[in-house]
Design an enzyme around this catalytic site. Structure first.
Site, short mmCIF file in Angstrom:
data_model
loop_
_atom_site.label_atom_id
_atom_site.label_comp_id
_atom_site.label_asym_id
_atom_site.label_seq_id
_atom_site.Cartn_x
_atom_site.Cartn_y
_atom_site.Cartn_z
N ALA A 250 -22.48 13.34 -0.43
CA ALA A 250 -21.37 14.17 0.46
C ALA A 250 -19.99 13.98 0.19
CB ALA A 250 -21.72 13.72 1.91
N GLY B 192 -11.77 11.89 -1.30
CA GLY B 192 -11.49 10.59 -1.33
C GLY B 192 -12.28 10.11 -2.64
N HIS B 193 -13.80 10.46 -2.77
CA HIS B 193 -14.62 10.04 -4.00
C HIS B 193 -13.81 10.58 -5.10
CE1 HIS B 193 -17.63 10.54 -0.34
NE2 HIS B 193 -17.73 9.31 -0.71
N GLN C 172 -15.78 -4.22 2.43
CA GLN C 172 -16.45 -4.08 1.41
C GLN C 172 -15.90 -4.38 0.14
OE1 GLN C 172 -19.34 -0.42 1.41
NE2 GLN C 172 -18.02 0.40 0.07
N VAL D 100 -7.54 8.21 0.67
CA VAL D 100 -7.16 9.81 0.73
C VAL D 100 -7.46 10.06 2.05
CG1 VAL D 100 -7.61 11.86 -0.25
CG2 VAL D 100 -7.85 9.95 -1.83
P1 AMP Z 1 -19.41 6.02 0.34
O1 AMP Z 1 -20.12 7.36 -0.31
O2 AMP Z 1 -18.78 6.38 1.60
O3 AMP Z 1 -20.11 4.82 0.23
O4 AMP Z 1 -18.15 5.74 -0.48
C1 AMP Z 1 -18.18 5.66 -1.81
C2 AMP Z 1 -16.83 5.18 -2.32
O5 AMP Z 1 -15.69 5.77 -1.93
C3 AMP Z 1 -16.50 3.70 -1.62
O6 AMP Z 1 -15.76 2.80 -2.58
C4 AMP Z 1 -15.50 4.12 -0.56
O7 AMP Z 1 -14.32 3.11 -0.08
C5 AMP Z 1 -14.81 5.10 -1.25
N1 AMP Z 1 -14.14 6.15 -0.21
C6 AMP Z 1 -14.80 6.74 0.88
N2 AMP Z 1 -13.80 7.54 1.48
C7 AMP Z 1 -12.63 7.34 0.81
C8 AMP Z 1 -11.23 7.97 0.94
N3 AMP Z 1 -11.09 8.68 2.20
N4 AMP Z 1 -10.10 7.53 0.19
C9 AMP Z 1 -10.49 6.70 -0.90
N5 AMP Z 1 -11.78 6.19 -1.16
C10 AMP Z 1 -12.77 6.42 -0.25
#
Ligand code: AMP
Length: 282
Positions: free
Chosen positions: A32, A36-37, A155, A178
């Site tokens: 999803a 940010g990702h 985390q 982000v």
């Molecule tokens: P997730 O898919 O939520 O497990 O996130 C995967 C990676 O993306 C993790 O290292 C999160 O910390 C990072 N991440 C998620 N949202 C953001 C964001 N808004 N800004 C920067 N990194 C993010």
């Protein structure tokens, strides 16, 4: 972009690249994908020969069945986004490919107090699940650098400690949060918010910024109390914690004199959706 869903095949591919002296940057995700990702992918791309990302909704880190069942999935769109960022490899394993036997990957590491506060306290078992899946992914991808978002600050701190604990020889890089233009931290879960909930969710980052901007005028305790009152006055928001912590130990502080570097962290349910965010104060 090459897609792998077999762990052994990916591991062999990565080993070959490492043997040739190429560096691998790794960005694990649960899909999803949003900006940010993608910012992590860009940072990895700028600093490595090869960028590998993974899309895997890890069942062992969810402590609420509904949260897992309703986790947003958009695999085809995600692959498209990764491809356009120049990601070289995407790993899309099944649960079976990650955990072929159920017991082998259970970790029993004591991360100390750091794992018992905030998310650790409110989501029992969550960090064990996170460590379990990331350790497994790191063993498969054998990257030089692991890229993690500051959005999940606890985390990041725990995984950095885990990598050191197992002497994995992997660098752990923290990437900035982000945000949407209105300040809301981007999250896959934001997709599940109604318009009204999205508006209410804005209060979270607003409170964090307000605390950061007023720390020199007020005590830590007063700022927490005032902002908790504001958040709790919104009917759609149910705060789990709002804490100012020491950025190294993650232990809550009540007075500014207790730390050289403070971060304010929040977790709250907005409607049924649980969101987290944080802002560095100094
Ligand atoms: P997730 O898919 O939520 O497990 O996130 C995967 C990676 O993306 C993790 O290292 C999160 O910390 C990072 N991440 C998620 N949202 C953001 C964001 N808004 N800004 C920067 N990194 C993010």
């Amino acid at each position: 972009m090459i897609e792998f869903n077999n762990s052994e095949h990916l591991n062999e591919w990565c080993r070959n690249k490492r043997k040739k002296g190429l560096s691998i940057g790794f960005v694990p995700t649960m899909g999803a994908l949003h900006e940010g990702h993608l910012s992590l992918i860009r940072i990895a791309k700028a600093n490595n020969d090869i960028v590998t990302s993974s899309i895997f909704v890890n069942p062992t880190q969810f402590n609420e069945k509904e949260d897992y069942d309703k986790y947003p999935i958009s695999l085809e769109k995600d692959k498209d986004l990764l491809f356009h960022e120049g990601c070289d490899v995407v790993f899309t394993p099944s649960v079976q490919a990650i955990y072929p036997t159920s017991s082998e990957y259970n970790l029993d590491i004591d991360m100390g107090e750091m794992a018992n506060v905030m998310e650790g306290k409110h989501r029992p078992g969550h960090f064990n699940g996170v460590m379990q899946v990331v350790k497994r992914l790191l063993e498969i991808v054998i990257p030089n650098v692991l890229y993690l978002g500051k959005k999940d600050y606890q985390q990041y701190s725990i995984l950095k400690k885990m990598v050191r604990y197992y002497e994995m020889g992997i660098e752990v890089e923290q990437c900035p949060i982000v945000r949407e233009h209105n300040g809301l931290a981007m999250s896959s879960r934001n997709r599940r918010l109604t318009d009204q909930e999205s508006k209410a969710a804005l209060l979270l980052s607003k409170s964090l910024f307000k605390i950061r901007d007023s720390w020199q005028q007020e005590s830590a305790q007063d700022l927490i109390e005032e902002n908790l009152a504001v958040l709790n006055s919104d009917q759609l928001i149910d705060v789990e914690y709002l804490e100012i912590i020491d950025s190294e130990s993650l232990i809550k502080i009540d007075n500014w004199s207790e730390t050289k570097s403070a971060i304010v962290c929040v977790a709250a349910k907005v409607g049924k959706i649980r969101l987290i965010d944080n802002v560095t104060i100094y």
